[in-house]
Motif scaffolding. Sequence first.
Motif, PDB file in Angstrom:
ATOM      1  N   GLU A  50       0.826  -1.212   0.000  1.00 20.58           N
ATOM      2  CA  GLU A  50       0.000   0.000   0.000  1.00 20.58           C
ATOM      3  C   GLU A  50       0.859   1.261   0.000  1.00 20.58           C
ATOM      4  O   GLU A  50       2.008   1.260   0.433  1.00 20.58           O
ATOM      5  CB  GLU A  50      -0.923   0.018   1.214  1.00 20.58           C
ATOM      6  CG  GLU A  50      -1.987  -1.057   1.192  1.00 20.58           C
ATOM      7  CD  GLU A  50      -2.981  -0.901   2.327  1.00 20.58           C
ATOM      8  OE1 GLU A  50      -2.716  -0.068   3.251  1.00 20.58           O
ATOM      9  OE2 GLU A  50      -4.025  -1.573   2.309  1.00 20.58           O
ATOM     10  N   MET A  51       0.261   2.363  -0.506  1.00 22.31           N
ATOM     11  CA  MET A  51       0.893   3.675  -0.450  1.00 22.31           C
ATOM     12  C   MET A  51      -0.175   4.685  -0.047  1.00 22.31           C
ATOM     13  O   MET A  51      -1.211   4.788  -0.705  1.00 22.31           O
ATOM     14  CB  MET A  51       1.509   4.038  -1.806  1.00 22.31           C
ATOM     15  CG  MET A  51       2.355   5.309  -1.767  1.00 22.31           C
ATOM     16  SD  MET A  51       3.354   5.548  -3.266  1.00 22.31           S
ATOM     17  CE  MET A  51       4.517   4.190  -3.107  1.00 22.31           C
ATOM     18  N   ASP A  52       0.073   5.391   1.036  1.00 23.79           N
ATOM     19  CA  ASP A  52      -0.896   6.337   1.605  1.00 23.79           C
ATOM     20  C   ASP A  52      -2.238   5.673   1.899  1.00 23.79           C
ATOM     21  O   ASP A  52      -3.304   6.285   1.782  1.00 23.79           O
ATOM     22  CB  ASP A  52      -1.110   7.522   0.660  1.00 23.79           C
ATOM     23  CG  ASP A  52       0.040   8.524   0.730  1.00 23.79           C
ATOM     24  OD1 ASP A  52       0.914   8.357   1.606  1.00 23.79           O
ATOM     25  OD2 ASP A  52       0.059   9.457  -0.086  1.00 23.79           O
ATOM     26  N   GLY A  53      -2.175   4.376   2.259  1.00 17.15           N
ATOM     27  CA  GLY A  53      -3.388   3.667   2.634  1.00 17.15           C
ATOM     28  C   GLY A  53      -4.159   3.061   1.484  1.00 17.15           C
ATOM     29  O   GLY A  53      -5.232   2.498   1.689  1.00 17.15           O
ATOM     30  N   TYR A  54      -3.628   3.147   0.259  1.00 22.11           N
ATOM     31  CA  TYR A  54      -4.300   2.601  -0.922  1.00 22.11           C
ATOM     32  C   TYR A  54      -3.393   1.586  -1.617  1.00 22.11           C
ATOM     33  O   TYR A  54      -2.169   1.664  -1.511  1.00 22.11           O
ATOM     34  CB  TYR A  54      -4.644   3.719  -1.917  1.00 22.11           C
ATOM     35  CG  TYR A  54      -5.762   4.618  -1.453  1.00 22.11           C
ATOM     36  CD1 TYR A  54      -7.090   4.327  -1.766  1.00 22.11           C
ATOM     37  CD2 TYR A  54      -5.488   5.752  -0.693  1.00 22.11           C
ATOM     38  CE1 TYR A  54      -8.122   5.164  -1.337  1.00 22.11           C
ATOM     39  CE2 TYR A  54      -6.517   6.588  -0.264  1.00 22.11           C
ATOM     40  CZ  TYR A  54      -7.821   6.282  -0.590  1.00 22.11           C
ATOM     41  OH  TYR A  54      -8.835   7.095  -0.171  1.00 22.11           O
ATOM     42  N   ARG A  55      -4.029   0.649  -2.314  1.00 24.67           N
ATOM     43  CA  ARG A  55      -3.248  -0.250  -3.147  1.00 24.67           C
ATOM     44  C   ARG A  55      -2.436   0.581  -4.136  1.00 24.67           C
ATOM     45  O   ARG A  55      -2.891   1.632  -4.595  1.00 24.67           O
ATOM     46  CB  ARG A  55      -4.146  -1.213  -3.932  1.00 24.67           C
ATOM     47  CG  ARG A  55      -4.890  -2.234  -3.111  1.00 24.67           C
ATOM     48  CD  ARG A  55      -5.585  -3.226  -4.044  1.00 24.67           C
ATOM     49  NE  ARG A  55      -6.425  -2.536  -5.015  1.00 24.67           N
ATOM     50  CZ  ARG A  55      -6.793  -3.065  -6.181  1.00 24.67           C
ATOM     51  NH1 ARG A  55      -6.378  -4.275  -6.524  1.00 24.67           N
ATOM     52  NH2 ARG A  55      -7.574  -2.380  -7.010  1.00 24.67           N
ATOM     53  N   TYR A  56      -1.256   0.097  -4.484  1.00 29.56           N
ATOM     54  CA  TYR A  56      -0.383   0.880  -5.363  1.00 29.56           C
ATOM     55  C   TYR A  56      -1.057   1.175  -6.695  1.00 29.56           C
ATOM     56  O   TYR A  56      -0.952   2.291  -7.221  1.00 29.56           O
ATOM     57  CB  TYR A  56       0.934   0.132  -5.602  1.00 29.56           C
ATOM     58  CG  TYR A  56       1.914   0.933  -6.425  1.00 29.56           C
ATOM     59  CD1 TYR A  56       2.530   2.065  -5.881  1.00 29.56           C
ATOM     60  CD2 TYR A  56       2.196   0.591  -7.742  1.00 29.56           C
ATOM     61  CE1 TYR A  56       3.419   2.814  -6.632  1.00 29.56           C
ATOM     62  CE2 TYR A  56       3.079   1.342  -8.498  1.00 29.56           C
ATOM     63  CZ  TYR A  56       3.690   2.460  -7.938  1.00 29.56           C
ATOM     64  OH  TYR A  56       4.562   3.208  -8.692  1.00 29.56           O
ATOM     65  N   ILE A  57      -1.769   0.207  -7.243  1.00 30.51           N
ATOM     66  CA  ILE A  57      -2.432   0.419  -8.533  1.00 30.51           C
ATOM     67  C   ILE A  57      -3.503   1.508  -8.423  1.00 30.51           C
ATOM     68  O   ILE A  57      -3.703   2.295  -9.366  1.00 30.51           O
ATOM     69  CB  ILE A  57      -3.040  -0.902  -9.074  1.00 30.51           C
ATOM     70  CG1 ILE A  57      -3.457  -0.711 -10.536  1.00 30.51           C
ATOM     71  CG2 ILE A  57      -4.196  -1.375  -8.220  1.00 30.51           C
ATOM     72  CD1 ILE A  57      -3.830  -2.006 -11.227  1.00 30.51           C
ATOM     73  N   ASP A  58      -4.195   1.587  -7.282  1.00 33.25           N
ATOM     74  CA  ASP A  58      -5.185   2.651  -7.078  1.00 33.25           C
ATOM     75  C   ASP A  58      -4.499   4.005  -6.897  1.00 33.25           C
ATOM     76  O   ASP A  58      -5.019   5.040  -7.337  1.00 33.25           O
ATOM     77  CB  ASP A  58      -6.048   2.347  -5.859  1.00 33.25           C
ATOM     78  CG  ASP A  58      -6.875   1.091  -6.034  1.00 33.25           C
ATOM     79  OD1 ASP A  58      -7.276   0.802  -7.175  1.00 33.25           O
ATOM     80  OD2 ASP A  58      -7.117   0.384  -5.031  1.00 33.25           O
ATOM     81  N   PHE A  59      -3.337   3.985  -6.261  1.00 37.19           N
ATOM     82  CA  PHE A  59      -2.600   5.216  -5.994  1.00 37.19           C
ATOM     83  C   PHE A  59      -2.119   5.885  -7.281  1.00 37.19           C
ATOM     84  O   PHE A  59      -2.108   7.121  -7.381  1.00 37.19           O
ATOM     85  CB  PHE A  59      -1.400   4.921  -5.082  1.00 37.19           C
ATOM     86  CG  PHE A  59      -0.584   6.134  -4.722  1.00 37.19           C
ATOM     87  CD1 PHE A  59      -0.974   6.961  -3.677  1.00 37.19           C
ATOM     88  CD2 PHE A  59       0.563   6.451  -5.431  1.00 37.19           C
ATOM     89  CE1 PHE A  59      -0.227   8.087  -3.343  1.00 37.19           C
ATOM     90  CE2 PHE A  59       1.325   7.576  -5.107  1.00 37.19           C
ATOM     91  CZ  PHE A  59       0.920   8.394  -4.056  1.00 37.19           C
ATOM     92  N   ILE A  60      -1.713   5.091  -8.278  1.00 37.88           N
ATOM     93  CA  ILE A  60      -1.152   5.673  -9.499  1.00 37.88           C
ATOM     94  C   ILE A  60      -2.214   6.031 -10.541  1.00 37.88           C
ATOM     95  O   ILE A  60      -1.903   6.685 -11.537  1.00 37.88           O
ATOM     96  CB  ILE A  60      -0.106   4.740 -10.144  1.00 37.88           C
ATOM     97  CG1 ILE A  60      -0.753   3.449 -10.643  1.00 37.88           C
ATOM     98  CG2 ILE A  60       1.031   4.473  -9.183  1.00 37.88           C
ATOM     99  CD1 ILE A  60       0.199   2.542 -11.414  1.00 37.88           C
ATOM    100  N   VAL A  61      -3.458   5.610 -10.329  1.00 40.28           N
ATOM    101  CA  VAL A  61      -4.521   5.905 -11.298  1.00 40.28           C
ATOM    102  C   VAL A  61      -4.658   7.402 -11.580  1.00 40.28           C
ATOM    103  O   VAL A  61      -4.665   7.824 -12.743  1.00 40.28           O
ATOM    104  CB  VAL A  61      -5.870   5.317 -10.836  1.00 40.28           C
ATOM    105  CG1 VAL A  61      -7.027   5.935 -11.622  1.00 40.28           C
ATOM    106  CG2 VAL A  61      -5.885   3.814 -11.039  1.00 40.28           C
TER     107      VAL A  61
END
Length: 254
Positions: A50-61
């Motif tokens: 996770e990054m900032d509490g979100y899955r990495y794929i969600d974070f980069i969207v």
Amino acid sequence: MNYWVAFQTLVIKEILRFSRIWVQTVLPPAITTALYFVIFGTLIGSRLGEMDGYRYIDFIVPGLILMAVITNSYANAVSSFYQAKFQRNVEEMLIAPIPHWVILAGYVCGGVARGVVVGVLVTIVSMFFSDLSIHSYGITLAVFVLTSVLFALAGFINAVYANSFDDISIVPTFVLTPLTYLGGVFYSIDLLPPFWQEASLFNPVLYMVNAFRYGLLGVSDIPISTAFHIILGFIVALFAFALYLLKKGIGIKS
């Protein structure tokens, strides 16, 4: 009323210009973004957690969507206006009884139209890889449009100074691409050492990506008010500069 007709004609011309060759202008960004999702989101992201509490794929969207908007808004304005210069069509517009701001607004709106179309398409593609949610519709839409306006203006200025087709690719290659990749698309600046965190604050793309990420996910490394002030400040400065260049005929009048 005549000004509106001139503006409308320019915008329609710009939309028809990129829509007729949609296989070259609209489809490639969607394919490229899908590859980013597969490589960075699915293959690498699954190992990062996770990054900032979100899955990495969600974070980069948000960053990937905005990257497509930036690239295509810029590309449409720079290529269209330089082509008008090259074919000497712009001289006919300059002697026509319409204000310079109408010409500038027409080209900018053409860039915005392409940026929005590509951005929506990339957003649809992202839904196949991520559970996309919108934290604030107002902020998301505002950043989406304002970023497109900003880089359409930047592309217009690039076209004014360009003297060859090679010149219109120099800025995207050596300036736009590094700024975009180092603008927090794939990471949070909190992960950087203190020196590089401070250095990143001089990158205007960082503010746009984080504001858009806040609109979608509700997280940001930058205060939203600061991000909007930076974006609006750049838009005002670039619009004034582009209008000055157009009035003076710099790069246009021989």
